[in-house]
Design a protein around this motif. Structure first.
Motif, PDB file in Angstrom:
ATOM      1  N   CYS A  46       0.684  -1.288   0.032  1.00 16.69           N
ATOM      2  CA  CYS A  46      -0.053  -0.112  -0.091  1.00 16.69           C
ATOM      3  C   CYS A  46       0.827   1.264   0.013  1.00 16.69           C
ATOM      4  O   CYS A  46       2.011   1.320   0.293  1.00 16.69           O
ATOM      5  CB  CYS A  46      -0.938  -0.178   1.350  1.00 16.69           C
ATOM      6  SG  CYS A  46      -1.852  -1.404   1.299  1.00 16.69           S
ATOM      7  N   ALA A  47       0.154   2.477  -0.388  1.00 17.94           N
ATOM      8  CA  ALA A  47       1.017   3.657  -0.253  1.00 17.94           C
ATOM      9  C   ALA A  47       1.334   4.132   0.842  1.00 17.94           C
ATOM     10  O   ALA A  47       0.734   3.453   2.222  1.00 17.94           O
ATOM     11  CB  ALA A  47       0.040   4.692  -1.038  1.00 17.94           C
ATOM     12  N   ASP A  48       2.388   4.916   1.198  1.00 17.10           N
ATOM     13  CA  ASP A  48       2.725   5.611   2.449  1.00 17.10           C
ATOM     14  C   ASP A  48       1.542   6.127   3.069  1.00 17.10           C
ATOM     15  O   ASP A  48       0.900   6.798   2.540  1.00 17.10           O
ATOM     16  CB  ASP A  48       3.991   6.588   2.361  1.00 17.10           C
ATOM     17  CG  ASP A  48       5.215   5.911   1.927  1.00 17.10           C
ATOM     18  OD1 ASP A  48       5.458   4.636   2.101  1.00 17.10           O
ATOM     19  OD2 ASP A  48       5.789   6.835   1.510  1.00 17.10           O
ATOM     20  N   GLY A  49       1.383   5.693   4.499  1.00 14.83           N
ATOM     21  CA  GLY A  49       0.271   6.535   5.208  1.00 14.83           C
ATOM     22  C   GLY A  49      -0.932   5.610   5.182  1.00 14.83           C
ATOM     23  O   GLY A  49      -2.003   5.699   5.689  1.00 14.83           O
ATOM     24  N   ALA A  60      -6.932   3.406   5.386  1.00 15.72           N
ATOM     25  CA  ALA A  60      -6.510   4.057   6.593  1.00 15.72           C
ATOM     26  C   ALA A  60      -7.688   4.355   7.382  1.00 15.72           C
ATOM     27  O   ALA A  60      -8.701   4.753   7.078  1.00 15.72           O
ATOM     28  CB  ALA A  60      -5.719   5.426   5.901  1.00 15.72           C
ATOM     29  N   GLU A  61      -7.255   4.449   8.585  1.00 20.73           N
ATOM     30  CA  GLU A  61      -8.148   4.897   9.713  1.00 20.73           C
ATOM     31  C   GLU A  61      -8.125   6.356  10.043  1.00 20.73           C
ATOM     32  O   GLU A  61      -8.767   6.923  10.820  1.00 20.73           O
ATOM     33  CB  GLU A  61      -7.864   4.109  11.057  1.00 20.73           C
ATOM     34  CG  GLU A  61      -7.890   2.657  10.914  1.00 20.73           C
ATOM     35  CD  GLU A  61      -7.329   1.800  12.289  1.00 20.73           C
ATOM     36  OE1 GLU A  61      -6.906   2.585  13.244  1.00 20.73           O
ATOM     37  OE2 GLU A  61      -7.612   0.688  12.099  1.00 20.73           O
ATOM     38  N   CYS A  62      -6.805   6.942   9.727  1.00 19.04           N
ATOM     39  CA  CYS A  62      -6.501   8.311   9.930  1.00 19.04           C
ATOM     40  C   CYS A  62      -5.312   8.915   9.026  1.00 19.04           C
ATOM     41  O   CYS A  62      -4.701   8.196   8.356  1.00 19.04           O
ATOM     42  CB  CYS A  62      -6.089   8.377  11.359  1.00 19.04           C
ATOM     43  SG  CYS A  62      -4.454   7.215  11.822  1.00 19.04           S
ATOM     44  N   SER A  77       2.428   5.441  10.750  1.00 18.47           N
ATOM     45  CA  SER A  77       2.862   6.001   9.549  1.00 18.47           C
ATOM     46  C   SER A  77       2.299   5.148   8.490  1.00 18.47           C
ATOM     47  O   SER A  77       2.146   5.173   7.490  1.00 18.47           O
ATOM     48  CB  SER A  77       4.401   5.482   9.232  1.00 18.47           C
ATOM     49  OG  SER A  77       4.618   4.334   9.778  1.00 18.47           O
ATOM     50  N   THR A  78       1.606   4.060   8.995  1.00 16.64           N
ATOM     51  CA  THR A  78       0.715   3.221   8.172  1.00 16.64           C
ATOM     52  C   THR A  78      -0.855   3.398   8.298  1.00 16.64           C
ATOM     53  O   THR A  78      -1.522   2.823   7.905  1.00 16.64           O
ATOM     54  CB  THR A  78       0.927   1.807   8.481  1.00 16.64           C
ATOM     55  OG1 THR A  78       0.783   1.515   9.840  1.00 16.64           O
ATOM     56  CG2 THR A  78       2.123   1.322   8.233  1.00 16.64           C
ATOM     57  N   GLY A  79      -1.222   4.687   8.833  1.00 19.08           N
ATOM     58  CA  GLY A  79      -2.493   5.007   8.983  1.00 19.08           C
ATOM     59  C   GLY A  79      -3.343   4.333  10.066  1.00 19.08           C
ATOM     60  O   GLY A  79      -4.756   4.303   9.657  1.00 19.08           O
ATOM     61  N   ARG A  80      -2.678   3.916  10.969  1.00 22.91           N
ATOM     62  CA  ARG A  80      -3.550   3.287  12.053  1.00 22.91           C
ATOM     63  C   ARG A  80      -3.488   4.157  13.315  1.00 22.91           C
ATOM     64  O   ARG A  80      -2.406   4.754  13.686  1.00 22.91           O
ATOM     65  CB  ARG A  80      -2.909   1.864  12.452  1.00 22.91           C
ATOM     66  CG  ARG A  80      -2.881   0.943  11.545  1.00 22.91           C
ATOM     67  CD  ARG A  80      -2.212  -0.262  11.822  1.00 22.91           C
ATOM     68  NE  ARG A  80      -2.608  -1.474  11.002  1.00 22.91           N
ATOM     69  CZ  ARG A  80      -1.511  -1.841   9.973  1.00 22.91           C
ATOM     70  NH1 ARG A  80      -0.446  -1.339  10.027  1.00 22.91           N
ATOM     71  NH2 ARG A  80      -1.906  -2.974   9.338  1.00 22.91           N
ATOM     72  N   CYS A  81      -4.435   4.204  14.257  1.00 21.27           N
ATOM     73  CA  CYS A  81      -4.502   4.934  15.342  1.00 21.27           C
ATOM     74  C   CYS A  81      -3.769   4.234  16.345  1.00 21.27           C
ATOM     75  O   CYS A  81      -4.173   2.936  16.656  1.00 21.27           O
ATOM     76  CB  CYS A  81      -5.939   5.257  15.707  1.00 21.27           C
ATOM     77  SG  CYS A  81      -6.827   6.338  14.802  1.00 21.27           S
ATOM     78  N   GLU A  82      -2.717   4.820  17.141  1.00 23.88           N
ATOM     79  CA  GLU A  82      -2.083   3.911  18.104  1.00 23.88           C
ATOM     80  C   GLU A  82      -2.107   4.828  19.479  1.00 23.88           C
ATOM     81  O   GLU A  82      -1.839   5.856  19.421  1.00 23.88           O
ATOM     82  CB  GLU A  82      -0.570   3.760  17.584  1.00 23.88           C
ATOM     83  CG  GLU A  82      -0.546   3.002  16.375  1.00 23.88           C
ATOM     84  CD  GLU A  82       0.773   2.751  15.847  1.00 23.88           C
ATOM     85  OE1 GLU A  82       1.732   3.551  16.267  1.00 23.88           O
ATOM     86  OE2 GLU A  82       1.266   1.621  14.972  1.00 23.88           O
ATOM     87  N   ASP A  83      -1.793   3.853  20.566  1.00 22.04           N
ATOM     88  CA  ASP A  83      -1.603   4.651  21.653  1.00 22.04           C
ATOM     89  C   ASP A  83      -0.429   5.556  21.699  1.00 22.04           C
ATOM     90  O   ASP A  83       0.665   5.039  20.970  1.00 22.04           O
ATOM     91  CB  ASP A  83      -1.385   3.717  22.743  1.00 22.04           C
ATOM     92  CG  ASP A  83      -2.654   2.885  23.238  1.00 22.04           C
ATOM     93  OD1 ASP A  83      -3.884   3.432  22.908  1.00 22.04           O
ATOM     94  OD2 ASP A  83      -2.410   1.741  23.874  1.00 22.04           O
ATOM     95  N   GLY A 102      -7.312  -0.387  19.236  1.00 19.28           N
ATOM     96  CA  GLY A 102      -7.846   0.119  17.841  1.00 19.28           C
ATOM     97  C   GLY A 102      -6.594   0.593  17.067  1.00 19.28           C
ATOM     98  O   GLY A 102      -6.818   0.985  16.073  1.00 19.28           O
ATOM     99  N   GLY A 103      -5.384   0.163  17.491  1.00 15.48           N
ATOM    100  CA  GLY A 103      -4.266   0.645  16.576  1.00 15.48           C
ATOM    101  C   GLY A 103      -3.617  -0.764  15.834  1.00 15.48           C
ATOM    102  O   GLY A 103      -4.078  -1.736  16.140  1.00 15.48           O
ATOM    103  N   ASN A 104      -3.007  -0.507  14.963  1.00 20.24           N
ATOM    104  CA  ASN A 104      -2.213  -1.428  14.183  1.00 20.24           C
ATOM    105  C   ASN A 104      -3.310  -2.724  13.547  1.00 20.24           C
ATOM    106  O   ASN A 104      -3.329  -4.043  13.734  1.00 20.24           O
ATOM    107  CB  ASN A 104      -1.163  -2.351  14.848  1.00 20.24           C
ATOM    108  CG  ASN A 104      -0.169  -1.555  15.455  1.00 20.24           C
ATOM    109  OD1 ASN A 104       0.345  -0.565  14.589  1.00 20.24           O
ATOM    110  ND2 ASN A 104       0.677  -1.993  16.097  1.00 20.24           N
ATOM    111  N   GLY A 105      -4.403  -1.971  12.903  1.00 21.98           N
ATOM    112  CA  GLY A 105      -5.267  -2.954  12.244  1.00 21.98           C
ATOM    113  C   GLY A 105      -6.334  -3.461  13.225  1.00 21.98           C
ATOM    114  O   GLY A 105      -6.875  -4.509  12.873  1.00 21.98           O
ATOM    115  N   GLY A 106      -6.236  -2.993  14.491  1.00 20.77           N
ATOM    116  CA  GLY A 106      -7.213  -3.509  15.408  1.00 20.77           C
ATOM    117  C   GLY A 106      -8.615  -3.058  15.478  1.00 20.77           C
ATOM    118  O   GLY A 106      -9.156  -2.895  14.460  1.00 20.77           O
ATOM    119  N   GLY A 107      -9.045  -2.880  16.536  1.00 17.82           N
ATOM    120  CA  GLY A 107     -10.400  -2.475  16.766  1.00 17.82           C
ATOM    121  C   GLY A 107     -11.186  -3.665  17.371  1.00 17.82           C
ATOM    122  O   GLY A 107     -10.558  -4.656  18.196  1.00 17.82           O
TER     123      GLY A 107
END
Length: 404
Positions: A46-49, A60-62, A77-83, A102-107
Motif C-alpha cells: 500500500c501507499a505510504d500512510g 487508512a483509519e487516520c 505511518s501506516t494510517g492506524r490509530c495507536e496509543d 484500536g491500533g495496528n489494524g485492530g479494533g
C-alpha cells in the motif's frame, strides 16, 4: 486470519501481525484517491500512510497530523490509530510490540475483543572474527598470484570482496597473527563493528607476510575480546592459514597441532564456533579435520560425525569457503517479544518467499517455546544464503503479549 506482513531479511527478519477480519475502518481512505481499496497482501503493498486491511484492500483509519484518532492516540505511518506510548524501535536484535484496542489494524471484531498486536523481529547479526595467518610462507605461489595477495583480494576487493559485500550485514573483527623477534603472538587487530571495511583495510592493506604460525596461542589471545563483545547474535572465528601450526614456545618445528586443537575446543566451549580454511596445500587433511571438529564441538575421532573443513587451492575456492561459512553463521532462530499459544501454533501459517512452510516439518518451522520460532532443514539453509522474506499468518487469538 490476519493479514500477511512482509519484511526483507538481511540475513533474516520476521514480522507477525495479528488483526481480525472486519476490524479495519476506511476513515480517511478517500484522501488517497485510487490507492484506497487497492488489493494488497501486506502493508508494504500500500501507499505510504496506508495499511492492508482485514479484507485484503489498502485503507487508512487516520491521517498523520489529523484528528481522526481518539484521545491519547496518534496516527501511525501506516494510517492506524495507536496509543501515544506505542511505536517501533529497539536496538540490535530487539523486537518491539504494540498492544492496544484500536491500533495496528485492530479494533473489535464480531463476538468480542480483537486485540491489536504487531511484533517485529529485527535481523540477528552474526559476529565474525577473521583470523589471518601472516607467516612468511604466505608469499608462496597461489593461483595467479601468491597466497597473501589472493587472500587479501578475496576478502577486501572493493567490489567483490567478502568484507566489502557483507560489512553492513556482519559485524567483522579482524586480526593478523604471527610471531617474530621474541614477540609471540604478534597480533595486528581491528575491533569488531558493522561497516568495518575501511578500518580492516587500513591494517590489512599495509601489512605483509613475516614470521611464524602460532595458531593456538593466537586463538587464545583473541578469544577474550570476542567473548566480551556484548551485542546479541552468534559468534565465530574464521581461521585462514597456510601451514601447520607452531607455538610461541617452539616456533620450529611445526608441532603446535595439539595446542591449536585445544584452543579451538576452548573457544567452542565458551560459545564461539571456529572454522578453518586452508590456503594452499600445506595444511594436512588430518589437522584440518581435527580443527573443524574441535571448533564445532565434535569428538576428534568422528564418532559423532565430522564437520566440514575448507581446503582452497585457488581464489574461487577461497571465496566459496568464506561465503559458505559466513552464511552458515546466520541464525535460523527468531526470538519473539510476544508469545504464540503452543496449543494453537499449528493453526498458523509461516511463509518463506511466499511459499508456505510446514509446521513441525523437518524442512519447515517449529515453535521452540512460546517466544521462539525456528526454521528447519532446507528452510534454514535458504535464509542463510542471500536476502529472503519470512511472513506469518495467524488468527488474532493465537498470538498475544509477552509473559509478564
Amino acid at each position: 486470519m490476519l493479514k500477511r506482513s512482509l519484511l526483507s531479511l538481511l540475513p533474516v527478519a520476521f514480522l507477525l501481525a495479528a488483526a481480525c477480519d472486519g476490524c479495519d475502518s476506511n476513515v480517511a481512505c478517500e484522501s488517497f484517491g485510487t490507492e484506497c481499496g487497492k488489493a494488497c497482501v501486506d502493508d508494504f503493498s500500500c501507499a505510504d500512510g496506508m495499511h492492508c486491511g482485514g479484507d485484503g484492500t489498502c485503507t487508512a483509519e487516520c491521517l498523520q497530523g489529523g484528528d481522526e484518532c481518539g484521545e491519547g492516540q496518534t496516527c501511525s505511518s501506516t494510517g492506524r490509530c495507536e496509543d501515544g506510548s506505542g511505536g517501533f524501535g529497539g536496538g540490535e536484535g530487539a523486537s518491539t510490540t504494540n498492544f492496544g484496542d484500536g491500533g495496528n489494524g485492530g479494533g473489535t471484531g464480531e463476538g468480542g475483543a480483537c486485540p491489536s498486536v504487531q511484533i517485529t523481529f529485527a535481523p540477528t547479526t552474526p559476529t565474525v572474527l577473521l583470523l589471518v595467518d601472516q607467516s612468511g610462507s604466505m608469499t608462496e605461489s597461489f593461483g595467479n598470484g601468491n597466497r597473501w595477495d589472493v587472500l587479501y583480494d578475496t576478502l577486501m576487493d572493493s567490489n567483490n570482496g567478502i568484507v566489502a559485500q557483507l560489512e553492513d550485514q556482519v559485524r567483522f573483527g579482524f586480526a593478523l597473527y604471527t610471531g617474530q623477534d621474541g614477540t609471540c603472538p604478534l597480533l595486528s587487530e581491528v575491533n569488531i563493528a558493522l561497516g568495518n571495511y575501511d578500518e580492516i583495510d587500513a591494517v590489512y592493506g599495509n601489512a605483509g607476510p613475516l614470521g611464524d604460525t602460532p595458531t593456538g596461542d593466537s586463538i587464545t589471545a583473541v578469544l577474550p575480546e570476542l567473548l566480551a563483545f556484548a551485542e546479541p547474535g552468534p559468534k565465530a572465528i574464521v581461521l585462514a592459514t597456510d601451514g601447520e601450526p607452531d607455538t610461541c614456545e617452539v616456533p620450529n618445528p611445526q608441532t603446535g597441532q595439539g595446542e591449536a586443537i585445544a584452543a579451538a575446543q576452548a573457544a567452542f566451549n565458551a560459545g564461539v564456533t571456529l572454522y578453518i580454511i586452508a590456503v594452499g596445500g600445506d595444511v594436512s587433511a588430518q589437522h584440518q579435520q581435527d580443527m573443524a571438529n574441535a571448533g564445532t564441538g565434535k569428538p576428534l575421532d568422528g564418532s559423532q560425525g565430522n564437520s566440514p573443513y575448507y581446503p582452497a587451492n585457488d581464489q574461487s575456492a577461497l571465496a566459496n569457503a568464506f561465503t559458505e561459512i559466513i552464511n552458515g553463521v546466520r541464525s535460523c532462530i527468531l526470538t519473539l517479544e510476544g508469545t504464540v499459544d503452543p496449543t494453537k501454533a499449528g493453526e498458523g501459517q509461516v511463509f518463506l518467499d511466499g511459499m508456505e512452510l510446514g509446521y513441525n516439518d523437518p524442512n519447515g518451522w517449529q515453535l521452540n517455546s512460546p517466544s521462539e520460532i525456528e526454521l528447519l532443514g532446507t528452510a534454514c539453509e535458504t535464509i542463510q544464503d542471500g536476502n529472503h522474506t519470512v511472513t506469518g499468518d495467524f488468527d488474532c487469538g493465537i498470538i498475544g503479549p509477552p509473559v509478564e
